[in-house]
Design a protein around this motif. Structure first.
Motif, short mmCIF file in Angstrom:
data_model
loop_
_atom_site.label_atom_id
_atom_site.label_comp_id
_atom_site.label_asym_id
_atom_site.label_seq_id
_atom_site.Cartn_x
_atom_site.Cartn_y
_atom_site.Cartn_z
N HIS A 152 20.46 -56.01 17.09
CA HIS A 152 19.75 -55.15 16.13
C HIS A 152 20.67 -54.83 14.95
CE1 HIS A 152 17.65 -54.51 19.96
NE2 HIS A 152 16.59 -54.45 19.19
N PRO A 153 20.61 -55.64 13.90
CA PRO A 153 21.47 -55.41 12.73
C PRO A 153 21.26 -54.02 12.16
CG PRO A 153 20.21 -57.45 12.49
CD PRO A 153 19.69 -56.76 13.70
N PHE A 154 22.34 -53.45 11.67
CA PHE A 154 22.30 -52.08 11.12
C PHE A 154 23.41 -51.93 10.10
CE2 PHE A 154 23.81 -47.60 11.49
CZ PHE A 154 22.67 -46.98 11.02
N ASP A 155 23.06 -51.44 8.93
CA ASP A 155 24.04 -51.18 7.88
C ASP A 155 24.18 -49.67 7.73
OD1 ASP A 155 25.58 -50.86 5.63
OD2 ASP A 155 24.29 -52.06 4.31
N PRO A 156 25.26 -49.08 8.24
CA PRO A 156 25.42 -47.63 8.16
C PRO A 156 25.47 -47.12 6.73
CG PRO A 156 27.38 -48.64 9.12
CD PRO A 156 26.37 -49.72 8.93
N GLY A 157 25.87 -47.97 5.80
CA GLY A 157 25.92 -47.58 4.40
C GLY A 157 24.53 -47.35 3.80
N GLN A 158 23.51 -47.92 4.39
CA GLN A 158 22.13 -47.75 3.92
C GLN A 158 21.37 -46.70 4.71
OE1 GLN A 158 20.75 -49.32 1.23
NE2 GLN A 158 22.87 -49.94 0.90
N ALA A 159 21.98 -46.15 5.75
CA ALA A 159 21.26 -45.24 6.66
C ALA A 159 20.70 -44.01 5.95
CB ALA A 159 22.17 -44.82 7.81
N LEU A 160 21.48 -43.36 5.11
CA LEU A 160 21.00 -42.15 4.44
C LEU A 160 19.78 -42.45 3.59
CD1 LEU A 160 21.18 -39.15 3.84
CD2 LEU A 160 22.87 -39.67 2.06
N ALA A 161 19.78 -43.55 2.86
CA ALA A 161 18.62 -43.91 2.03
C ALA A 161 17.38 -44.14 2.90
CB ALA A 161 18.93 -45.14 1.19
N VAL A 162 17.56 -44.81 4.02
CA VAL A 162 16.44 -45.08 4.93
C VAL A 162 15.93 -43.77 5.52
CG1 VAL A 162 15.78 -46.17 7.11
CG2 VAL A 162 17.17 -47.42 5.44
N VAL A 163 16.84 -42.92 5.97
CA VAL A 163 16.42 -41.64 6.55
C VAL A 163 15.73 -40.78 5.50
CG1 VAL A 163 17.19 -39.53 7.68
CG2 VAL A 163 18.16 -41.72 8.36
N ARG A 164 16.25 -40.76 4.29
CA ARG A 164 15.58 -40.00 3.21
C ARG A 164 14.15 -40.48 3.02
NH1 ARG A 164 20.68 -39.81 -0.67
NH2 ARG A 164 21.31 -37.66 -0.30
N GLU A 165 13.98 -41.79 3.06
CA GLU A 165 12.64 -42.36 2.91
C GLU A 165 11.72 -41.90 4.03
OE1 GLU A 165 10.88 -46.79 3.40
OE2 GLU A 165 12.58 -46.60 2.03
N VAL A 166 12.23 -41.92 5.26
CA VAL A 166 11.43 -41.50 6.41
C VAL A 166 11.11 -40.01 6.32
CG1 VAL A 166 11.51 -41.15 8.92
CG2 VAL A 166 12.25 -43.33 7.94
N VAL A 167 12.11 -39.20 5.99
CA VAL A 167 11.93 -37.75 5.93
C VAL A 167 10.97 -37.35 4.82
CG1 VAL A 167 13.14 -35.58 5.41
CG2 VAL A 167 14.09 -37.16 7.08
N SER A 168 11.05 -38.01 3.70
CA SER A 168 10.25 -37.60 2.55
C SER A 168 8.89 -38.28 2.46
CB SER A 168 11.02 -37.82 1.25
OG SER A 168 11.25 -39.19 1.06
N SER A 169 8.61 -39.19 3.38
CA SER A 169 7.32 -39.88 3.34
C SER A 169 6.19 -38.89 3.61
CB SER A 169 7.29 -41.03 4.34
OG SER A 169 7.38 -40.54 5.65
N SER A 170 5.01 -39.26 3.21
CA SER A 170 3.85 -38.39 3.39
C SER A 170 3.50 -38.25 4.85
CB SER A 170 2.65 -38.95 2.64
OG SER A 170 2.90 -38.97 1.27
N ASP A 171 3.01 -37.09 5.18
CA ASP A 171 2.47 -36.84 6.52
C ASP A 171 0.99 -37.17 6.44
OD1 ASP A 171 1.53 -35.93 8.90
OD2 ASP A 171 2.46 -33.96 8.77
N PRO A 172 0.54 -38.26 7.07
CA PRO A 172 -0.85 -38.67 6.94
C PRO A 172 -1.85 -37.59 7.36
CG PRO A 172 0.42 -40.31 8.17
CD PRO A 172 1.30 -39.13 7.92
N ALA A 173 -1.49 -36.77 8.33
CA ALA A 173 -2.41 -35.73 8.79
C ALA A 173 -2.60 -34.65 7.73
CB ALA A 173 -1.89 -35.12 10.09
N ALA A 174 -1.54 -34.33 7.00
CA ALA A 174 -1.62 -33.27 6.01
C ALA A 174 -1.94 -33.81 4.62
CB ALA A 174 -0.30 -32.51 5.97
N GLY A 175 -1.74 -35.09 4.41
CA GLY A 175 -2.04 -35.68 3.12
C GLY A 175 -1.02 -35.36 2.04
N GLY A 176 0.13 -34.85 2.39
CA GLY A 176 1.13 -34.51 1.40
C GLY A 176 2.51 -34.62 1.98
N PRO A 177 3.53 -34.26 1.21
CA PRO A 177 4.89 -34.37 1.72
C PRO A 177 5.13 -33.39 2.86
CG PRO A 177 4.87 -33.47 -0.51
CD PRO A 177 3.46 -33.78 -0.14
N ARG A 178 6.00 -33.79 3.74
CA ARG A 178 6.34 -32.94 4.88
C ARG A 178 7.21 -31.78 4.41
NH1 ARG A 178 7.97 -38.25 8.07
NH2 ARG A 178 6.04 -38.65 9.12
N GLY A 179 7.08 -30.65 5.09
CA GLY A 179 7.93 -29.50 4.78
C GLY A 179 9.13 -29.53 5.71
#
Length: 134
Positions: A11-38
């Motif tokens: 399972h390839p993993f680049d730790p240098g890109q981890a923060l950007a990926v996590v930011r994307e996951v954290v800031s993505s829309s919550d489909p149930a609420a229809g907006g950004p997660r709090g």
């Protein structure tokens, strides 16, 4: 999960890109609420990371606790303030990196205790290998 699901070698993993990926996951829309997660739930972050990296990235979920008596593998705080998505992303990134590091150490231990590669190893060698933790 099996070791094949968790093995860092597959399972390839680049730790240098981890923060950007996590930011994307954290800031993505919550489909149930229809907006950004709090305040993002640990489960939703773990699920998002597993979608991105594979099931190994879900493994930290349930293995994080600050309490030294909990038996958890990762000792990091996850609590956060609603709306502070960047701080949440940094905390989840720290957890993901520590989890990956633990998996890589475990893989190294498995490799160190593996049989010498003799395809004709007998039952005695397989028994010794199991005792060494392979």
């Amino acid at each position: 999960m099996t070791w094949a699901d968790m093995d860092p070698a597959t399972h390839p993993f680049d730790p240098g890109q981890a923060l950007a990926v996590v930011r994307e996951v954290v800031s993505s829309s919550d489909p149930a609420a229809g907006g950004p997660r709090g305040l993002v739930s640990s489960h939703s972050v773990a699920s998002g990371l597993a979608e991105r990296y594979g099931s190994w990235a879900f493994g930290w979920y349930g293995n994080v606790d600050q309490n030294p008596d909990s038996g958890a593998l990762v000792r990091k705080p996850l609590g956060g303030t609603a709306g502070d998505l960047d701080a949440q992303a940094r905390r989840y990134t720290a957890v993901l990196l520590e989890w990956r590091s633990w998996l890589e150490e475990l893989a190294a231990l498995f490799a160190e205790s593996a049989p010498d590669g003799d395809a004709d190893a007998g039952e005695e060698e397989r028994r010794r290998s199991r005792e060494r933790g392979h």
